[in-house]
Design a protein around this motif. Structure first.
Motif, PDB file in Angstrom:
ATOM      1  N   SER A  55       0.849  -1.186   0.000  1.00 17.10           N
ATOM      2  CA  SER A  55       0.000   0.000   0.000  1.00 17.10           C
ATOM      3  C   SER A  55       0.882   1.233   0.000  1.00 17.10           C
ATOM      4  N   VAL A  84      -2.637  -1.686  -3.217  1.00 16.98           N
ATOM      5  CA  VAL A  84      -3.804  -0.999  -2.668  1.00 16.98           C
ATOM      6  C   VAL A  84      -3.544   0.504  -2.719  1.00 16.98           C
ATOM      7  N   ARG A  85      -4.459   1.234  -3.370  1.00 16.79           N
ATOM      8  CA  ARG A  85      -4.339   2.691  -3.455  1.00 16.79           C
ATOM      9  C   ARG A  85      -5.588   3.418  -2.956  1.00 16.79           C
ATOM     10  N   GLN A  90      -7.202   1.497   2.634  1.00 18.06           N
ATOM     11  CA  GLN A  90      -5.965   1.681   3.388  1.00 18.06           C
ATOM     12  C   GLN A  90      -6.258   1.964   4.866  1.00 18.06           C
TER      13      GLN A  90
END
Length: 159
Positions: A55, A84-85, A90
């Motif tokens: 992330s 993961v963005r 997040q």
């Protein structure tokens, strides 16, 4: 210091100056990758399923070089890296709200034989990169010209 990824093919192998190839400057991250090198030998992929999730802030559009390096260490292809963005995701993964705009997290899971072992490294902000850079510069200022990598400096106990 070449502190980016994807340009190693452009680096001179016999420079007339000190050149350090570093896909990451945060020393705890580098030490985590070293730990994962050992873990990859212990948790054989025939007995364990290995996953890698990373992330970074939403503005990072590529798969980070550190994640690619970890995948290489673990012996699997980059297309297995989960990136993961999404800030909401997040947050659910434990990224503090104040660091959604600047963080680097890597989670590696070894699952098998009825157990899960997880190694994670989470960097909040950018200060660690500056501290790592300072340590590397402090070392190379007195060195002869040549090419080296942060991994070699770690093996030598320099950083």
């Amino acid at each position: 210091i070449e502190a980016s990824t994807g340009n190693t093919h452009r680096l001179p192998k016999n420079p007339h100056f000190c050149l350090v190839e570093a896909c990451n400057l945060a020393l705890p991250v580098l030490k985590t990758v070293k730990l994962l090198q050992a873990a990859a030998q212990i948790f054989d992929s025939s007995d364990y399923q290995v996953t890698l999730v990373e992330s970074h802030q939403a503005t990072k559009t590529s798969v980070p070089g550190t994640a690619r390096w970890i995948a290489q260490v673990l012996g699997f292809s980059e297309d297995r890296i989960v990136s993961v963005r999404n800030p909401e995701t997040q947050s659910l993964m434990g990224v503090p709200p104040e660091h959604l705009g600047g963080h680097a997290c890597h989670w590696v899971r070894f699952e098998g034989e009825g157990a899960t072992v997880q190694v994670q490294c989470q960097v909040w902000g950018r200060e660690l990169y500056a501290l790592g850079l300072a340590k590397i510069l402090n070392h190379i200022v007195s060195q002869k010209p040549g090419y080296t990598t942060v991994a070699q400096l770690m093996d030598q106990g320099v950083i």
